[in-house]
Design an enzyme around this catalytic site. Sequence first.
Site, PDB file in Angstrom:
ATOM      1  N   ASP A 174     -20.111  -6.675  -8.791  1.00  0.00           N
ATOM      2  CA  ASP A 174     -19.779  -8.094  -8.656  1.00  0.00           C
ATOM      3  C   ASP A 174     -18.270  -8.275  -8.738  1.00  0.00           C
ATOM      4  OD1 ASP A 174     -19.580 -11.015  -9.133  1.00  0.00           O
ATOM      5  OD2 ASP A 174     -21.750 -10.848  -9.287  1.00  0.00           O
ATOM      6  N   SER A 223     -20.906 -16.273  -6.719  1.00  0.00           N
ATOM      7  CA  SER A 223     -21.866 -15.165  -6.622  1.00  0.00           C
ATOM      8  C   SER A 223     -23.241 -15.620  -6.181  1.00  0.00           C
ATOM      9  CB  SER A 223     -21.991 -14.447  -7.969  1.00  0.00           C
ATOM     10  OG  SER A 223     -20.797 -13.785  -8.268  1.00  0.00           O
ATOM     11  N   ASP A 282     -28.820 -14.601 -14.060  1.00  0.00           N
ATOM     12  CA  ASP A 282     -27.529 -14.854 -13.402  1.00  0.00           C
ATOM     13  C   ASP A 282     -27.682 -14.734 -11.875  1.00  0.00           C
ATOM     14  OD1 ASP A 282     -24.863 -15.470 -13.246  1.00  0.00           O
ATOM     15  OD2 ASP A 282     -24.141 -13.524 -13.933  1.00  0.00           O
ATOM     16  N   ASP A 444     -16.876  -8.412 -12.492  1.00  0.00           N
ATOM     17  CA  ASP A 444     -16.503  -9.811 -12.259  1.00  0.00           C
ATOM     18  C   ASP A 444     -16.246 -10.560 -13.557  1.00  0.00           C
ATOM     19  OD1 ASP A 444     -16.469 -12.335 -10.540  1.00  0.00           O
ATOM     20  OD2 ASP A 444     -18.132 -12.776 -11.886  1.00  0.00           O
ATOM     21  N   HIS A 448     -12.706 -12.194 -14.650  1.00  0.00           N
ATOM     22  CA  HIS A 448     -12.543 -13.633 -14.905  1.00  0.00           C
ATOM     23  C   HIS A 448     -11.707 -13.883 -16.156  1.00  0.00           C
ATOM     24  CE1 HIS A 448     -14.778 -15.932 -11.956  1.00  0.00           C
ATOM     25  NE2 HIS A 448     -15.786 -15.096 -12.020  1.00  0.00           N
ATOM     26  N   HIS A 490     -17.846 -10.628  -3.543  1.00  0.00           N
ATOM     27  CA  HIS A 490     -16.581 -11.358  -3.338  1.00  0.00           C
ATOM     28  C   HIS A 490     -15.545 -10.603  -4.122  1.00  0.00           C
ATOM     29  CE1 HIS A 490     -16.613 -12.661  -7.472  1.00  0.00           C
ATOM     30  NE2 HIS A 490     -17.906 -12.895  -7.324  1.00  0.00           N
TER      31      HIS A 490
HETATM   32 ZN   LIG Z   1     -17.365 -14.524 -10.712  1.00  0.00          ZN
END
Ligand SMILES: [Zn+2]
Length: 658
Positions: A174, A223, A282, A444, A448, A490
């Site tokens: 991710d 996501s 998630d 990810d 963040h 992404h």
């Molecule tokens: Zn994210």
Amino acid sequence: MKPQRSIGLAGVLLVRACSAQTYQRLGTCPTLGCVFPPDQAEFIAGQFFDIRLEVHAPINGSEANGKQPDEKFTFTIAKRDDTPVPATEYFKLSEPKLERWNFSWYEDLFARDAHKPSIVNVTSKAYRRVALYEPGEYIATLTYNNGTKTEASWLVRDLQEVRKAKNIIMFIGDGMTTNMITAARLIAHKTVNGRYQTKMAMDKFPILGHQMTHSIDTFITDSANSASALYTGHKSTVNCLGVYADSSKDPFDDPKVETIAEMFYRLTGGHVGIVSTAYIADATPAALTAHTRDRGQYGAIVDSFLNGITNYTWTNWTGPDVLFGGGAEQFYDPKLGGKTYQNKDYYNEFAKKGYQIVWNNTALAKAGNDSKTLGIFTVSNMAKWLDRNVYKNNLNQSLSPSGDKKPALDQPGLKEMTIKAIDILTKRSGEKGFFLMSEAASIDKMMHVLDYDRALGELLELDDTVKATIEHLKTLKKFNETLILVTADHGHGFDVMGSVDTKYLAAQNADRKRRNAVGTYEKSGLSQYINTGNLTYTEGVHFPSNWDPRYTLFQGLAADPDRRENYQVHKNGPRVPAVNITSEADYYVNPKDAPDGFVINGTLPVADDQGVHSLTDVPVFAMGPCQESFGGVYNSIDIFFGMAECFGLGRGRPQSSY
Ligand SMILES: [Zn+2]
Ligand SMILES: *[C@@H]1O[C@H](CO)[C@@H](O)[C@H](O)[C@H]1NC(C)=O
Ligand SMILES: *[C@@H]1O[C@H](CO)[C@@H](O)[C@H](O)[C@H]1NC(C)=O
Ligand SMILES: *[C@@H]1O[C@H](CO)[C@@H](O)[C@H](O)[C@H]1NC(C)=O
Ligand SMILES: *[C@@H]1O[C@H](CO)[C@@H](O)[C@H](O)[C@H]1NC(C)=O
Ligand SMILES: *[C@@H]1O[C@H](CO)[C@@H](O)[C@H](O)[C@H]1NC(C)=O
Ligand SMILES: *[C@@H]1O[C@H](CO)[C@@H](O)[C@H](O)[C@H]1NC(C)=O
Ligand SMILES: *[C@@H]1O[C@H](CO)[C@@H](O)[C@H](O)[C@H]1NC(C)=O
Ligand SMILES: *[C@@H]1O[C@H](CO)[C@@H](O)[C@H](O)[C@H]1NC(C)=O
Ligand SMILES: *[C@@H]1O[C@H](CO)[C@@H](O)[C@H](O)[C@H]1NC(C)=O
Ligand SMILES: *[C@@H]1O[C@H](CO)[C@@H](O)[C@H](O)[C@H]1NC(C)=O
Ligand SMILES: *[C@@H]1O[C@H](CO)[C@@H](O)[C@H](O)[C@H]1NC(C)=O
Ligand SMILES: *[C@@H]1O[C@H](CO)[C@@H](O)[C@H](O)[C@H]1NC(C)=O
């Protein structure tokens, strides 16, 4: 995988409003007549989907037209150049009931600040669970407001139906970008005179592609809609799982599209496994079975893993063979603090349907391969590789998956979960084959919060998992019949620009002097994470031997909240770079984070306490049957079509034997 569509379709592109690109009434509906799936949608023959029509009557704001919402709109469909027929006739459905609602939106930031929303009255109809069975271009036409038309060109791709892979394992890092892979390689693989002595497992894949992640109505994706694109072939809107976003308030009534997991199961009886280091509700795991406008409907998402789509007749989904991850709070009894769908105990719900349930790594390793298995190993996201392996004190938190508030000390990593998932899926699927999605979620999550070390640790764990998976498939003699993909959903604007002398930095007493600790170009030096000491370097376990060297990486993201950087590993657990110091969402440097570092003021809105996703294309590594379909530069949705074709689902017909 090349789509074929006639160019210059009359009517479709002519009536688009050219303003309102950013603040949208409804992203996929530039005119007042909306057709979902919208123009440019692509399908596999036989893929189930819903159609939603909306006619908008703006009551005020720049589009207000003083008209009552149209109740007499009509909808036709035909193959291009054929005579249009009413959709009810085409799909042999009775006329859906007319629905009505209204919604509001802000036309720009000034309207938001002035609290002046524009209000829109809506009339709507939904045609549920339809499919197009013949490849080719279709024109769907909504006629509303006395003759105005919205036309959508839909393409059913002409795909081969010969099944080439028995199994597909799809790894999703991710938020993972090429830049992150490069940084991970630098800290875990030794170089001699500029030559890497070993490579990442990903580096050894024969095929490399790039996928574009652009959402349907924004160029930055989250996501949820990126996972939906990868699994359904349909691009969508931020926060959407397996649906196009309509304008109604109900988060579950939006038009759905069938996922690779649902199609594979429905058409072939193939088995499905879902593994993630995130809480299992998630977005990336959820998008395989959930269909909702709101990725935050965690309880309902967990229910969808087990029961498929609640309240709609859709497919005959009966739950994955394997569901491994975190997020115990969406499972255990509300009496223990669980937040579950309809207040049920979801451990019980899964047990009732024959699942064995495991709560720790020891139990996971011992579990038999014959039963469907639910493995939930912690409350919330799973512990990071760095905390499980290096800074173990950080595991001492009340996160036990049973809900008993003890620590979750015995958590598996992505590798243990993935290998066990393969064992169970191999045993249970027999000749039918399996689809496994395995997500390294905290690449990810740690990017963040600007915790670069933890993010790279997660990436190296993913790479280690990929390596172990290849070896395990070879041992099981399943390697040549399994397509392995490693990709991302992404990126983040991360890169490494040099090194930092942390000792020098700590000795300075002013921010501008501290910045002189940064070494660029010829002062960047060599990686100290692996090249230290006398380590004899062979093909083996590839993680840094030292996470806390004097010379660290000068690394960072392109968009941040205010924060302070000392470029050192965070030994006390995941980083908190910014905090709100008033009662509002107004975030400043966290005074407790890297106190000896220098302040870097952020560029994001001050209400953001974390970094954000970025535009970059992301890599796709492919190995196995159909690997050649994944080379080059293409769209995220092409991954769905590539996988579905490789599974022989391209004509929407059962392909039960491999
Ligand atoms: Zn994210
Ligand atoms: C909006 O719709 C409601 C019915 O839902 C109707 O009563 C009202 O008159 C409509 N408003 C306008 C301005 O058309
Ligand atoms: C919008 O709908 C709500 C009911 O959902 C209704 O109470 C309200 O009056 C409507 N507003 C307009 C402007 O029609
Ligand atoms: C539209 O009408 C609503 C309700 O009367 C009002 O609150 C809102 O400010 C109006 N919006 C605009 C853009 O005039
Ligand atoms: C459609 O035509 C009727 C009759 O001429 C008129 O009353 C109505 O306002 C028109 N509706 C729209 C949306 O233009
Ligand atoms: C459900 O799908 C499986 C797999 O294709 C199939 O074997 C079974 O017959 C289906 N059941 C129903 C009720 O459609
Ligand atoms: C399904 O319908 C029931 C009863 O109307 C409702 O309580 C529940 O929220 C719905 N669930 C979903 C996921 O739509
Ligand atoms: C793991 O879970 C089992 C129950 O499934 C339990 O008996 C055992 O004590 C647990 N082990 C650890 C280390 O928590
Ligand atoms: C599960 O399958 C693996 C691989 O075939 C095997 O090594 C392991 O012993 C099996 N576990 C059990 C409990 O049967
Ligand atoms: C995979 O290898 C096995 C032997 O190990 C062979 O029987 C089978 O045909 C191979 N399958 C493919 C798709 O090459
Ligand atoms: C390598 O380092 C270890 C301790 O880090 C030491 O015990 C060992 O003797 C060293 N080996 C050589 C060949 O220098
Ligand atoms: C900001 O922090 C205060 C406590 O310091 C907290 O009460 C408040 O909810 C926070 N606000 C936001 C928007 O996070
Ligand atoms: C950061 O912003 C604050 C104002 O919010 C300012 O006082 C300070 O000088 C800035 N620091 C840097 C390093 O730009």
